[in-house]
Enzyme design. Sequence first.
Site, PDB file in Angstrom:
ATOM      1  N   GLU A   1       0.842  -1.204   0.000  1.00  0.00           N
ATOM      2  CA  GLU A   1       0.000   0.000   0.000  1.00  0.00           C
ATOM      3  C   GLU A   1       0.873   1.247   0.000  1.00  0.00           C
ATOM      4  OE1 GLU A   1      -2.468   1.448  -0.733  1.00  0.00           O
ATOM      5  OE2 GLU A   1      -3.990   1.659   0.811  1.00  0.00           O
ATOM      6  N   ASP A   2       0.387   2.318  -0.614  1.00  0.00           N
ATOM      7  CA  ASP A   2       1.179   3.556  -0.628  1.00  0.00           C
ATOM      8  C   ASP A   2       1.195   4.212   0.752  1.00  0.00           C
ATOM      9  OD1 ASP A   2      -1.519   4.264  -0.759  1.00  0.00           O
ATOM     10  OD2 ASP A   2      -1.297   5.699  -2.393  1.00  0.00           O
TER      11      ASP A   2
ATOM     12  N   ASP B   1      -3.525   5.910   6.282  1.00  0.00           N
ATOM     13  CA  ASP B   1      -3.904   7.196   6.875  1.00  0.00           C
ATOM     14  C   ASP B   1      -4.879   6.908   8.023  1.00  0.00           C
ATOM     15  OD1 ASP B   1      -4.581   9.840   7.274  1.00  0.00           O
ATOM     16  OD2 ASP B   1      -5.594  10.126   5.389  1.00  0.00           O
TER      17      ASP B   1
ATOM     18  N   LYS C   1       0.686   7.367   8.699  1.00  0.00           N
ATOM     19  CA  LYS C   1       0.417   8.561   9.509  1.00  0.00           C
ATOM     20  C   LYS C   1      -0.140   8.068  10.846  1.00  0.00           C
ATOM     21  CE  LYS C   1      -1.019  11.443   5.547  1.00  0.00           C
ATOM     22  NZ  LYS C   1      -2.186  12.116   4.919  1.00  0.00           N
TER      23      LYS C   1
ATOM     24  N   PHE D   1      -0.889  16.171   4.209  1.00  0.00           N
ATOM     25  CA  PHE D   1      -1.148  15.587   2.895  1.00  0.00           C
ATOM     26  C   PHE D   1       0.121  15.578   2.046  1.00  0.00           C
ATOM     27  CE2 PHE D   1      -2.731  15.425  -1.451  1.00  0.00           C
ATOM     28  CZ  PHE D   1      -3.580  14.343  -1.344  1.00  0.00           C
TER      29      PHE D   1
ATOM     30  N   ASP E   1      -1.126  10.844  -5.233  1.00  0.00           N
ATOM     31  CA  ASP E   1      -1.683  11.919  -6.048  1.00  0.00           C
ATOM     32  C   ASP E   1      -2.428  12.968  -5.253  1.00  0.00           C
ATOM     33  OD1 ASP E   1      -3.863  10.057  -5.396  1.00  0.00           O
ATOM     34  OD2 ASP E   1      -5.062  11.325  -6.718  1.00  0.00           O
TER      35      ASP E   1
ATOM     36  N   ARG F   1       1.538  11.839  -9.409  1.00  0.00           N
ATOM     37  CA  ARG F   1       1.976  10.456  -9.141  1.00  0.00           C
ATOM     38  C   ARG F   1       3.376  10.174  -9.686  1.00  0.00           C
ATOM     39  NH1 ARG F   1      -2.404   7.529  -7.188  1.00  0.00           N
ATOM     40  NH2 ARG F   1      -4.447   8.019  -8.031  1.00  0.00           N
TER      41      ARG F   1
HETATM   42  P1  IMP Z   1      -7.157   5.464   4.635  1.00  0.00           P
HETATM   43  O1  IMP Z   1      -8.236   4.542   4.187  1.00  0.00           O
HETATM   44  O2  IMP Z   1      -7.709   6.672   5.361  1.00  0.00           O
HETATM   45  O3  IMP Z   1      -6.056   4.799   5.428  1.00  0.00           O
HETATM   46  O4  IMP Z   1      -6.521   6.097   3.344  1.00  0.00           O
HETATM   47  C1  IMP Z   1      -5.770   5.346   2.516  1.00  0.00           C
HETATM   48  C2  IMP Z   1      -5.787   5.857   1.093  1.00  0.00           C
HETATM   49  O5  IMP Z   1      -6.041   7.252   0.983  1.00  0.00           O
HETATM   50  C3  IMP Z   1      -4.404   5.645   0.539  1.00  0.00           C
HETATM   51  O6  IMP Z   1      -4.324   4.401  -0.110  1.00  0.00           O
HETATM   52  C4  IMP Z   1      -4.230   6.802  -0.418  1.00  0.00           C
HETATM   53  O7  IMP Z   1      -4.691   6.429  -1.685  1.00  0.00           O
HETATM   54  C5  IMP Z   1      -5.107   7.889   0.133  1.00  0.00           C
HETATM   55  N1  IMP Z   1      -4.323   8.863   0.929  1.00  0.00           N
HETATM   56  C6  IMP Z   1      -4.262   8.962   2.275  1.00  0.00           C
HETATM   57  N2  IMP Z   1      -3.442   9.951   2.669  1.00  0.00           N
HETATM   58  C7  IMP Z   1      -2.953  10.484   1.525  1.00  0.00           C
HETATM   59  C8  IMP Z   1      -2.018  11.569   1.256  1.00  0.00           C
HETATM   60  O8  IMP Z   1      -1.464  12.246   2.142  1.00  0.00           O
HETATM   61  N3  IMP Z   1      -1.768  11.812  -0.065  1.00  0.00           N
HETATM   62  C9  IMP Z   1      -2.337  11.107  -1.088  1.00  0.00           C
HETATM   63  N4  IMP Z   1      -3.198  10.099  -0.882  1.00  0.00           N
HETATM   64  C10 IMP Z   1      -3.507   9.802   0.412  1.00  0.00           C
HETATM   65 MG    MG Z   2      -4.216   4.043  -2.135  1.00  0.00          MG
END
Ligand code: IMP
Ligand code: MG
Length: 186
Positions: A104-105, A108, A136, A157, A164, A170
């Site tokens: 995973e990238d 969050d 994070k 962010f 992206d 990207r």
């Molecule tokens: P989560 O479900 O809140 O953990 O968010 C995960 C997804 O949100 C990641 O796979 C990213 O695609 C996107 N995301 C979360 N934070 C960022 C950020 O700071 N920049 C870009 N994409 C983000």
């Molecule tokens: Mg993602």
Amino acid sequence: MNMDKIRIKDKVFRRYISKAEIARTVKRLAQRIQEDLKGEQPLFIVMLNGAFVFAADLLRAMEGPCEIDFMRMKSYEGTSTTGKVDLLQPLHSDVKGRTVIVVEDIVDSGTTMWTLLHYLEPYKPKCVKIAALLLKPKALRHDIKVDYVAFEIPDDFVVGYGLDYDERGRNLKDIYTLTEEEQTDK
Ligand code: IMP
Ligand code: MG
């Protein structure tokens, strides 16, 4: 060209993690994962779109058997999470009895990974581990374990190296973080 600051649409970002530091850290992480996976036939699930750059570097830094498949989930619009996760591309591989590593990238709020773990559960993998480029910790809202993390970052962010802002940025080689500066001329 000075690339310490860049503009994407209405936002200004500054360089935060250099490509050299990313390369070093991703390589170390790959070695750790490889060490832990000795004797396994792992299946890597790469989460599209954001993880494509990280996965390409991580997986090429590893030796030994490795199968790769892709899934796509989406929870983000612009610079914030929507709270609900859409499954845009389901998994095609059979995970039954497999050691699965999700690539995973960024984790969050953790909602995407939490949803994915519940999605995989009925298919009975042997184990599921998560490898994330970024975490994070302050934003995490779910009780999930992120087994491998390249960088822990504040709740800001970021874009670049696969990540992206509204589908832009990207292809940036470094990782950039949002500044307070607003740009009005797009
Ligand atoms: P989560 O479900 O809140 O953990 O968010 C995960 C997804 O949100 C990641 O796979 C990213 O695609 C996107 N995301 C979360 N934070 C960022 C950020 O700071 N920049 C870009 N994409 C983000
Ligand atoms: Mg993602």
